[in-house]
Structures are given as structure tokens and as C-alpha cells.
Design a protein around this motif. Sequence first.
Motif, PDB file in Angstrom:
ATOM      1  N   GLU A 277      -0.326  18.968 -42.076  1.00 38.05           N
ATOM      2  CA  GLU A 277       0.664  19.719 -41.163  1.00 38.05           C
ATOM      3  C   GLU A 277       1.246  21.199 -41.797  1.00 38.05           C
ATOM      4  O   GLU A 277       1.334  22.199 -40.961  1.00 38.05           O
ATOM      5  N   LYS A 278       1.342  21.175 -43.160  1.00 32.28           N
ATOM      6  CA  LYS A 278       1.842  22.477 -43.682  1.00 32.28           C
ATOM      7  C   LYS A 278       0.661  23.492 -43.696  1.00 32.28           C
ATOM      8  O   LYS A 278       0.921  24.722 -42.946  1.00 32.28           O
ATOM      9  N   VAL A 279      -0.649  23.159 -43.854  1.00 29.63           N
ATOM     10  CA  VAL A 279      -1.597  24.206 -43.565  1.00 29.63           C
ATOM     11  C   VAL A 279      -1.702  24.639 -42.363  1.00 29.63           C
ATOM     12  O   VAL A 279      -1.713  25.853 -41.916  1.00 29.63           O
ATOM     13  N   TYR A 280      -1.391  23.997 -41.352  1.00 34.66           N
ATOM     14  CA  TYR A 280      -1.517  24.302 -39.944  1.00 34.66           C
ATOM     15  C   TYR A 280      -0.374  25.176 -39.288  1.00 34.66           C
ATOM     16  O   TYR A 280      -0.515  26.168 -39.174  1.00 34.66           O
ATOM     17  N   HIS A 281       0.853  24.862 -39.872  1.00 35.25           N
ATOM     18  CA  HIS A 281       1.875  25.805 -39.586  1.00 35.25           C
ATOM     19  C   HIS A 281       2.073  26.857 -40.536  1.00 35.25           C
ATOM     20  O   HIS A 281       2.613  28.032 -39.940  1.00 35.25           O
ATOM     21  N   ASP A 282       1.594  26.946 -41.610  1.00 36.81           N
ATOM     22  CA  ASP A 282       1.496  28.102 -42.388  1.00 36.81           C
ATOM     23  C   ASP A 282       0.660  29.308 -41.896  1.00 36.81           C
ATOM     24  O   ASP A 282       0.791  30.133 -42.040  1.00 36.81           O
ATOM     25  N   LEU A 283      -0.586  28.529 -41.355  1.00 34.75           N
ATOM     26  CA  LEU A 283      -1.616  29.589 -40.812  1.00 34.75           C
ATOM     27  C   LEU A 283      -1.733  29.649 -39.217  1.00 34.75           C
ATOM     28  O   LEU A 283      -2.585  30.403 -38.603  1.00 34.75           O
ATOM     29  N   GLU A 284      -1.026  29.067 -38.542  1.00 29.10           N
ATOM     30  CA  GLU A 284      -0.760  28.961 -37.155  1.00 29.10           C
ATOM     31  C   GLU A 284      -1.088  30.129 -36.258  1.00 29.10           C
ATOM     32  O   GLU A 284      -2.118  30.608 -35.581  1.00 29.10           O
ATOM     33  N   ASP A 285      -0.407  31.284 -36.540  1.00 27.36           N
ATOM     34  CA  ASP A 285      -0.514  32.512 -35.816  1.00 27.36           C
ATOM     35  C   ASP A 285      -1.771  33.326 -35.968  1.00 27.36           C
ATOM     36  O   ASP A 285      -2.551  33.685 -35.173  1.00 27.36           O
ATOM     37  N   SER A 286      -2.403  33.325 -37.354  1.00 27.76           N
ATOM     38  CA  SER A 286      -3.746  33.718 -37.571  1.00 27.76           C
ATOM     39  C   SER A 286      -4.761  32.820 -36.985  1.00 27.76           C
ATOM     40  O   SER A 286      -5.953  33.378 -36.553  1.00 27.76           O
ATOM     41  N   LEU A 287      -4.655  31.474 -36.970  1.00 28.47           N
ATOM     42  CA  LEU A 287      -5.544  30.659 -36.520  1.00 28.47           C
ATOM     43  C   LEU A 287      -6.069  30.624 -35.203  1.00 28.47           C
ATOM     44  O   LEU A 287      -7.129  30.760 -34.809  1.00 28.47           O
ATOM     45  N   VAL A 288      -4.850  30.952 -34.380  1.00 32.48           N
ATOM     46  CA  VAL A 288      -5.254  31.103 -32.772  1.00 32.48           C
ATOM     47  C   VAL A 288      -5.763  32.415 -32.644  1.00 32.48           C
ATOM     48  O   VAL A 288      -6.608  32.683 -31.651  1.00 32.48           O
ATOM     49  N   GLU A 289      -5.411  33.479 -33.254  1.00 31.22           N
ATOM     50  CA  GLU A 289      -5.811  34.651 -33.191  1.00 31.22           C
ATOM     51  C   GLU A 289      -7.456  34.888 -33.401  1.00 31.22           C
ATOM     52  O   GLU A 289      -8.282  35.466 -32.636  1.00 31.22           O
ATOM     53  N   ASN A 290      -7.932  33.665 -34.224  1.00 36.07           N
ATOM     54  CA  ASN A 290      -9.317  33.818 -34.581  1.00 36.07           C
ATOM     55  C   ASN A 290      -9.994  32.659 -34.067  1.00 36.07           C
ATOM     56  O   ASN A 290     -11.098  32.269 -34.474  1.00 36.07           O
ATOM     57  N   ASN A 291      -9.308  32.240 -32.804  1.00 36.66           N
ATOM     58  CA  ASN A 291     -10.278  31.043 -31.936  1.00 36.66           C
ATOM     59  C   ASN A 291     -10.266  29.943 -33.036  1.00 36.66           C
ATOM     60  O   ASN A 291     -11.524  29.319 -32.962  1.00 36.66           O
ATOM     61  N   VAL A 292      -9.767  29.505 -33.987  1.00 33.80           N
ATOM     62  CA  VAL A 292      -9.605  28.438 -34.812  1.00 33.80           C
ATOM     63  C   VAL A 292      -8.514  27.329 -34.280  1.00 33.80           C
ATOM     64  O   VAL A 292      -7.215  28.041 -34.321  1.00 33.80           O
ATOM     65  N   TYR A 293      -8.804  25.879 -34.355  1.00 32.99           N
ATOM     66  CA  TYR A 293      -7.862  25.004 -33.625  1.00 32.99           C
ATOM     67  C   TYR A 293      -7.925  24.057 -34.682  1.00 32.99           C
ATOM     68  O   TYR A 293      -8.837  23.522 -35.331  1.00 32.99           O
ATOM     69  N   PHE A 294      -6.795  23.023 -34.845  1.00 38.30           N
ATOM     70  CA  PHE A 294      -6.844  22.009 -35.495  1.00 38.30           C
ATOM     71  C   PHE A 294      -6.393  20.803 -34.410  1.00 38.30           C
ATOM     72  O   PHE A 294      -5.953  20.981 -33.515  1.00 38.30           O
ATOM     73  N   GLY A 295      -7.067  19.758 -34.982  1.00 43.66           N
ATOM     74  CA  GLY A 295      -7.261  18.590 -33.745  1.00 43.66           C
ATOM     75  C   GLY A 295      -7.092  17.203 -34.809  1.00 43.66           C
ATOM     76  O   GLY A 295      -7.418  17.380 -35.822  1.00 43.66           O
ATOM     77  N   GLU A 296      -6.547  16.087 -34.096  1.00 41.92           N
ATOM     78  CA  GLU A 296      -6.699  14.961 -34.883  1.00 41.92           C
ATOM     79  C   GLU A 296      -7.162  13.786 -34.234  1.00 41.92           C
ATOM     80  O   GLU A 296      -6.621  13.788 -32.830  1.00 41.92           O
ATOM     81  N   VAL A 297      -7.786  13.046 -34.694  1.00 43.58           N
ATOM     82  CA  VAL A 297      -8.171  11.545 -34.311  1.00 43.58           C
ATOM     83  C   VAL A 297      -7.738  10.353 -34.592  1.00 43.58           C
ATOM     84  O   VAL A 297      -7.931  10.229 -36.071  1.00 43.58           O
ATOM     85  N   ASP A 298      -7.069   9.714 -34.120  1.00 40.51           N
ATOM     86  CA  ASP A 298      -6.453   8.301 -34.503  1.00 40.51           C
ATOM     87  C   ASP A 298      -7.695   7.480 -34.367  1.00 40.51           C
ATOM     88  O   ASP A 298      -7.932   6.890 -33.302  1.00 40.51           O
ATOM     89  N   CYS A 299      -8.160   7.022 -35.358  1.00 37.99           N
ATOM     90  CA  CYS A 299      -9.441   6.249 -35.316  1.00 37.99           C
ATOM     91  C   CYS A 299      -9.277   4.856 -35.193  1.00 37.99           C
ATOM     92  O   CYS A 299     -10.114   4.187 -34.715  1.00 37.99           O
ATOM     93  N   LYS A 300      -7.909   4.349 -35.234  1.00 37.84           N
ATOM     94  CA  LYS A 300      -7.456   2.864 -34.970  1.00 37.84           C
ATOM     95  C   LYS A 300      -7.743   2.762 -33.428  1.00 37.84           C
ATOM     96  O   LYS A 300      -8.127   1.991 -32.674  1.00 37.84           O
ATOM     97  N   ALA A 301      -7.109   3.799 -32.557  1.00 33.35           N
ATOM     98  CA  ALA A 301      -7.001   4.052 -31.063  1.00 33.35           C
ATOM     99  C   ALA A 301      -8.383   4.558 -30.686  1.00 33.35           C
ATOM    100  O   ALA A 301      -8.570   4.287 -29.297  1.00 33.35           O
ATOM    101  N   ASN A 302      -9.029   5.157 -31.131  1.00 31.89           N
ATOM    102  CA  ASN A 302     -10.438   5.945 -30.732  1.00 31.89           C
ATOM    103  C   ASN A 302     -11.574   5.672 -31.550  1.00 31.89           C
ATOM    104  O   ASN A 302     -12.193   6.685 -31.931  1.00 31.89           O
ATOM    105  N   ARG A 303     -11.989   4.505 -31.782  1.00 39.54           N
ATOM    106  CA  ARG A 303     -12.759   3.974 -32.767  1.00 39.54           C
ATOM    107  C   ARG A 303     -14.451   4.529 -32.276  1.00 39.54           C
ATOM    108  O   ARG A 303     -15.028   5.027 -33.072  1.00 39.54           O
ATOM    109  N   ALA A 304     -14.616   4.576 -31.029  1.00 33.60           N
ATOM    110  CA  ALA A 304     -15.799   5.214 -30.548  1.00 33.60           C
ATOM    111  C   ALA A 304     -15.888   6.668 -31.059  1.00 33.60           C
ATOM    112  O   ALA A 304     -17.042   7.173 -31.462  1.00 33.60           O
ATOM    113  N   VAL A 305     -14.832   7.484 -30.911  1.00 37.40           N
ATOM    114  CA  VAL A 305     -15.058   8.678 -31.105  1.00 37.40           C
ATOM    115  C   VAL A 305     -15.371   9.312 -32.649  1.00 37.40           C
ATOM    116  O   VAL A 305     -15.879   9.905 -33.377  1.00 37.40           O
ATOM    117  N   CYS A 306     -14.529   8.310 -33.521  1.00 37.87           N
ATOM    118  CA  CYS A 306     -14.872   8.017 -35.079  1.00 37.87           C
ATOM    119  C   CYS A 306     -16.236   7.619 -35.666  1.00 37.87           C
ATOM    120  O   CYS A 306     -16.864   8.110 -36.328  1.00 37.87           O
TER     121      CYS A 306
END
Length: 122
Positions: A54-83
Motif C-alpha cells: 500500500e505504501k509503494v502504491y500511495h507514494d508513487l500513485e500520481d506518476s504511476l497513472v501518468e505512465n499507464n502503470v496500475y496496481f491490482g490485487e487478487v485474493d487467492c482464497k476467493a479467486n482460486r482459478a485466477v491464481c
Amino acid sequence: MKLVTALAALAAAVSGYTILDAENFGTATMEGYWLVKYYSPTCPWSRRFAPTWEKVYHDLEDSLVENNVYFGEVDCKANRAVCDRAQIDGYPTVVFYNQGVNKGEVPGGQSYEALAEFAKSI
């Protein structure tokens, strides 16, 4: 229904951070560069890593979106097939995606410094 899912994924991606699941993963990650955290909410290592992520995302949030870089997360307990498709065998794991293609784990992906440097280098 697919249109609603696609629009929700797009709206979430614009914010730079998306909770990913079986319905939105493919659509969301097809555009741009993604750092995706795979985790289990019951894993102590995942819980310990969460503040760093979360700290990495929040510290870099503005520059990430400008550069088309996104953060996401997958809960593997709820989304086993994705994992399973991503061949995740431990938690937490951070994977880099370029236009929907899995490019592998982020080297040193659990340290603030490694994640921040990697995200800035994209």
C-alpha cells in the motif's frame, strides 16, 4: 452484463488500483502495465506485506497513472482459478503484466525498495 463488468473494470483502472477477480482480471489487465499482488487473507506473510504494498502504491500513485502503470490485487482464497492460471504457489507474490501478458514475478517483490524501483522503471 459483460458491458457493465468492462465499464467497472475501466473505471477502477483509471483510479490506478483495482481489486481483481475472475470477472474483471482479463479485461482490466489488457491495457497498460500492471503489478498484481496475489495473496491469501489468512496468510501471515500476506498480512505482513500489505502495508508495504500500500505504501509503494500511495507514494508513487500520481506518476504511476501518468505512465499507464496500475496496481491490482487478487485474493487467492476467493479467486482460486485466477491464481491457478498465474501459477501462484506461494503468498504473497507480485507479478508484472504487460498488456495482459504475464511477464513473471517482480524481482525482490516483497521489499519497498525493489517494488518502488521496479514500478518507476516501467
